[in-house]
Design a protein around this motif. Structure first.
Motif, PDB file in Angstrom:
ATOM      1  N   ARG A 130      32.140  48.557  13.224  1.00 57.55           N
ATOM      2  CA  ARG A 130      31.342  49.275  12.228  1.00 57.55           C
ATOM      3  C   ARG A 130      32.024  50.594  11.853  1.00 57.55           C
ATOM      4  O   ARG A 130      32.033  50.985  10.680  1.00 57.55           O
ATOM      5  N   ALA A 131      32.616  51.274  12.825  1.00 61.80           N
ATOM      6  CA  ALA A 131      33.350  52.506  12.528  1.00 61.80           C
ATOM      7  C   ALA A 131      34.480  52.224  11.550  1.00 61.80           C
ATOM      8  O   ALA A 131      34.697  52.975  10.590  1.00 61.80           O
ATOM      9  N   LEU A 132      35.197  51.124  11.782  1.00 64.09           N
ATOM     10  CA  LEU A 132      36.299  50.751  10.900  1.00 64.09           C
ATOM     11  C   LEU A 132      35.799  50.488   9.487  1.00 64.09           C
ATOM     12  O   LEU A 132      36.396  50.947   8.499  1.00 64.09           O
ATOM     13  N   LYS A 133      34.689  49.766   9.365  1.00 64.52           N
ATOM     14  CA  LYS A 133      34.144  49.460   8.049  1.00 64.52           C
ATOM     15  C   LYS A 133      33.633  50.711   7.337  1.00 64.52           C
ATOM     16  O   LYS A 133      33.823  50.878   6.128  1.00 64.52           O
ATOM     17  N   LEU A 134      32.988  51.607   8.070  1.00 64.92           N
ATOM     18  CA  LEU A 134      32.532  52.867   7.474  1.00 64.92           C
ATOM     19  C   LEU A 134      33.710  53.665   6.928  1.00 64.92           C
ATOM     20  O   LEU A 134      33.659  54.195   5.811  1.00 64.92           O
ATOM     21  N   GLN A 135      34.776  53.730   7.709  1.00 64.63           N
ATOM     22  CA  GLN A 135      35.947  54.496   7.284  1.00 64.63           C
ATOM     23  C   GLN A 135      36.622  53.866   6.071  1.00 64.63           C
ATOM     24  O   GLN A 135      37.033  54.571   5.141  1.00 64.63           O
TER      25      GLN A 135
END
Length: 272
Positions: free
Chosen positions: A158-163
């Motif tokens: 999810r962190a990767l997708k947010l970024q």
């Protein structure tokens, strides 16, 4: 090669749906299945998706067939519970995904033309953006660049997708070196909070460290989940080596000192 004719799977699907309905039947159904709801079944759904990924990673197609069946059962379970509430049915689920995929692939189903994979990806993202905006409008809230990123995703993913989503509108570092500087900064802040002993603030700073590490992975064109899975496998392989070496002497890790296990760990690093 032209696509093969679709197989007529209706009898098999009908049998599955009937079985699920029977399991949830208050008159003679399974007590465990009857106690479940969306929230209690969701962890099993996630687990089955991971088991599908595991079978793929191991290249075990026989296991993949079984795991896909388990995952399909989860879809049917949710659909059955929704039908009991009068919300939607399994047919509605199938219709919705078919409609969505047709809309996202006009070059295949609607006589449109997209020149290459890059054009397909651009259209795909534009279509998803349109769908997200429509969903926001339907709920009466302002749309956000970050809409549609599921909270239930693994935190690293999810962190990767947010970024990635924020990077589309220019909120991003230009390259990796400044991220390393940011990582140093976050580690200093974590060290400071460790001295304070405040558990809540330590957790907050530790989360910041992980978030920056994910950003670094993205700029290095690495998937953090894949990288961590590789490290997990490496750790497991080396620790099992320690256990095997100790077992050869009739011992267990509990009976060994940390220095002994560290020495075996270094041997494992050299041999693997």
């Amino acid at each position: 090669m032209p696509p093969s004719e679709p197989q007529n799977s209706s009898p098999a699907i009908a049998r599955l749906l009937q079985m699920m309905a029977k399991l949830r039947d208050p008159d003679g159904g399974c007590p465990w299945d009857l106690r479940q709801d969306f929230a209690t079944i969701a962890p099993y759904t996630i687990e089955e998706a991971y088991e599908v990924a595991d079978a793929i990673e191991r290249g075990d197609l026989g296991d993949l067939k079984d795991e896909l069946g388990d995952l399909l059962f989860q879809v049917v379970f949710h659909a059955q519970m929704a039908e009991e509430r009068g919300d939607f049915t399994f047919t509605d689920v199938v219709t919705a995904i078919v409609d969505k995929m047709e809309a996202r692939h006009p070059h295949v189903f609607a006589g449109g033309t997209l020149e290459d994979e890059r054009a397909v990806n651009k259209w795909w993202e534009e279509r998803k953006e349109f769908e997200r905006a429509a969903k926001a409008a339907a709920t009466g809230r302002a749309p956000s660049t970050l809409d549609g990123i599921a909270i239930g995703l693994p935190a690293l993913t999810r962190a990767l997708k947010l970024q990635k989503r924020a990077a589309r509108v220019g909120f991003d570092w230009s390259d990796a070196p400044p991220i390393l500087d940011k990582l140093d900064e976050e580690l200093r802040e974590l060290r400071a909070e460790l001295a304070s002993g405040d558990t809540s603030r330590i957790e907050d700073e530790f989360g910041d460290v992980l978030f920056v590490v994910v950003n670094l992975a993205r700029h290095l064109k690495l998937d953090p989940e894949t990288a961590l899975r590789g490290t997990n496998a490496k750790f497991e392989r080396r620790f099992r080596f320690i256990e095997q070496q100790l077992a050869a002497d009739g011992r267990t890790p509990e009976a060994a000192s940390l220095d002994e296990m560290e020495a075996l760990w270094q041997r494992a690093k050299k041999e693997s």
